[in-house]
Write an enzyme that holds these catalytic residues in place. Structure first.
Site, PDB file in Angstrom:
ATOM      1  CE  LYS A 148      78.827 -39.109 -75.750  1.00 57.32           C
ATOM      2  NZ  LYS A 148      80.219 -39.291 -75.302  1.00 57.32           N
ATOM      3  CG  ASP A 178      76.784 -41.140 -72.933  1.00 52.37           C
ATOM      4  OD1 ASP A 178      77.452 -40.281 -73.526  1.00 52.37           O
ATOM      5  OD2 ASP A 178      77.017 -42.365 -73.013  1.00 52.37           O
ATOM      6  CE  LYS A 194      78.067 -42.938 -75.976  1.00 52.86           C
ATOM      7  NZ  LYS A 194      78.668 -43.691 -74.862  1.00 52.86           N
TER       8      LYS A 194
END
Length: 431
Positions: free
Chosen positions: A105, A201, A205
Site C-alpha cells: 500500500k 499506514d 490505505k
C-alpha cells in the site's frame, strides 16, 4: 491442464502463507479455475532462514532478476514491502511483460499513478487486494461488485494496531502506553509502531480506497493525517460518558463538489456499527447511491488472511492470462462532479475539547469568550473534579465549526496563563 507460472519476491510471513495455501489447496483451486498455478521461483534475501513451510531449493533464489527475467513466469507477486527496491522490481517486471500482484500500500499510495500508467501501457495489470484490510475483499467489491454505484463516503478502521490500542484503553481502562505495550507483547505492534499510531499506514490505505471509489489518486501530502498518541485514557472515558467510542478513522467524503480525505481519531456514536469494531479487526463502511450503506468487516492482519487476498488476486490474473484478457487497473472512472480536494482549514465538524485549567473564577468565562470570538458555539460543558494540583479538566462539546476557526481559538486559549496543558480536540463524526 494448462499451467500458469508465478514468481514470488518476498518469502516472509505473507509469502510463506501464499505458498502454504497454493500447496494445500492445489486441487481445490485447479478444479475451480480450470488450470494449475505453479510456483516457479521464490526470491528472498535470506533463503537459508528456517520457515514454517519448506520449498524445493531449486526454485529458491536471492536474485530477483531470476524471477523478473524468466520468460516462463506470467505473474510476479511482490511481497517485500517498502518503496525500494519494490518499485524497481515491479517496474522491471511490467516492462518484461508480467502481471503484478502486490500488498504494498505504501508503494502504490506514493507511486501508483506511475505504476498503473506503465501497466496500462504494457497491457498488464497490478492487483492489490491485500493492501487494504488483508482478507476483506474491499478492493474487488469497490472495483467490480459495486461498479454501477456512485459513492458518498467511506469511513474505515483500517489499522489493527491502533484499533487494538484504543479498544484496550476503552475495555480495560488502561493508559495509551500500557495498551501499546500489550500490543507489542501480543505481536500486534511493530517494534517501531510509528506508521500505525501516527496514522500514516491508514493514510496509505485511504489513498487506494479513494482512488477506487472516487477515481482520484490523491497525493499523500494532500491527506490530513493525525494519529492517536495524544488520546488519553481520560478522553476515552469522557467519550464513553458522552455516548461515543474513539476510533482512528480513515475518511473520504464528498461534500458538494469537494472531496475530503483525512485520517484522525474520531468520536463515533456507540450505536454505530463501527463503534463495535474492537481489537485488531478492520471495518470499512461504504455509503453508495444504489447499494446503500455497506459494512466490510474482518481481521485486518494475519498471515493467512493477507495470503488469502494475495491468492485471490493470483487466481483472477491466471484466468485473465489464460483467456488473453486485459482489464486495466488504471481505467477507473472518476466522479466528474468533484472539482477539488477540500482544504483542511475548511473542514467542518462538531468537536470534543478537553482543557486542563487552574480552578479559579473567570477561567471558563475566558475560554467561552475566545470560542465565541471565533464563531464557535458550545453545545455542552462539564467541569470535572479538581485534582491535588488544583487544576481541573474542562470538557466541552461544540457545534459544527470550521477547522481554521477552531485551531485559532485553541491557540488563543492555550496562551492563557490558567491553561496548564495543550488543549485536546477530537472530531465528532456523523457517520
Amino acid at each position: 491442464m494448462k499451467k500458469i507460472n508465478i514468481g514470488i519476491i518476498g518469502f516472509g510471513n505473507v509469502g510463506s502463507g501464499v505458498i502454504k495455501i497454493l500447496r494445500e489447496r492445489k486441487s481445490f483451486l485447479s478444479e475451480k479455475l480450470g488450470l494449475e498455478i505453479v510456483v516457479k521461483k521464490v526470491c528472498d534475501k535470506d533463503i537459508a532462514l528456517k520457515r514454517s513451510i519448506c520449498v524445493d531449493k531449486q526454485i529458491l533464489t536471492k536474485d530477483a532478476r531470476d524471477v523478473i527475467d524468466d520468460p516462463q513466469i506470467d505473474i510476479v507477486v511482490e511481497l517485500i514491502g517498502g518503496i525500494h527496491p519494490a518499485k524497481e522490481f515491479i517496474t522491471e517486471s511490467l516492462k518484461k511483460g508480467k502481471n503484478i500482484v502486490t500488498a504494498n500500500k505504501a508503494l502504490l499510495a506514493e507511486y501508483g499513478s506511475e505504476l498503473f500508467a506503465l501497466a496500462a501501457d504494457r497491457g498488464k495489470n497490478i492487483y492489490f487486494e491485500a493492501s487494504v484490510g488483508a482478507g476483506i475483499p474491499i478492493i474487488k467489491s469497490l472495483r467490480e461488485g459495486l461498479v454501477a454505484n456512485r459513492f458518498n463516503s467511506i469511513f474505515g478502521i483500517v489499522n489493527g494496531t491502533s484499533n487494538f490500542i484504543l479498544s484496550e484503553m476503552s475495555e480495560n481502562n488502561c493508559s495509551f502506553t500500557d495498551a501499546l505495550g500489550d500490543a507489542r507483547l501480543k505481536g500486534f505492534a511493530e517494534k517501531d509502531p510509528t506508521l500505525d499510531i501516527d496514522g500514516l499506514d491508514s493514510a496509505h490505505k485511504l489513498i487506494l480506497l479513494t482512488y477506487l471509489a472516487f477515481g482520484k489518486l490523491v497525493a499523500l501530502k494532500d491527506v490530513f493525517v493525525e494519529g492517536i498518541s495524544r488520546v488519553s485514557l481520560a478522553d476515552v472515558n469522557y467519550a464513553k460518558e458522552l455516548g461515543f467510542e474513539i476510533k482512528l478513522l480513515a475518511i473520504a467524503k464528498k461534500v458538494d463538489d469537494e472531496l475530503e480525505v483525512r485520517v484522525h481519531p474520531t468520536f463515533v456514536p456507540k450505536g454505530h456499527l463501527l463503534a463495535s469494531v474492537t481489537g485488531v479487526f478492520n471495518a470499512i463502511y461504504v455509503s453508495s447511491d444504489l447499494a446503500g450503506d455497506l459494512l466490510f468487516y474482518g481481521p485486518g492482519a494475519g498471515q493467512l488472511s493477507a495470503a488469502s487476498a494475495v491468492v485471490a488476486d493470483i487466481a483472477d490474473l491466471t484466468q485473465d492470462v489464460n483467456a488473453g484478457l486485459f482489464r486495466p487497473t488504471f481505467n477507473i472512472t472518476g466522479d466528474k462532479s468533484i472539482k477539488r480536494l477540500r482544504k483542511i482549514e475548511d473542514f467542518e465538524s462538531k468537536y470534543y475539547i478537553r482543557f486542563i485549567a487552574l480552578d479559579k473564577p473567570g477561567v471558563l468565562a475566558n475560554v467561552s469568550g475566545i470560542l465565541a470570538k471565533f464563531g464557535i458555539s458550545i453545545a455542552s460543558v462539564t467541569q470535572k473534579e479538581r485534582s491535588r494540583q488544583e487544576v481541573v479538566p474542562i470538557v466541552m462539546v461544540v457545534h459544527n465549526a470550521k477547522e481554521k476557526n477552531l485551531r485559532s481559538a485553541l491557540m488563543a486559549i492555550d496562551a492563557l496563563n490558567a491553561i496548564k496543558e495543550k488543549p485536546v480536540a477530537i472530531r465528532i463524526e456523523e457517520v
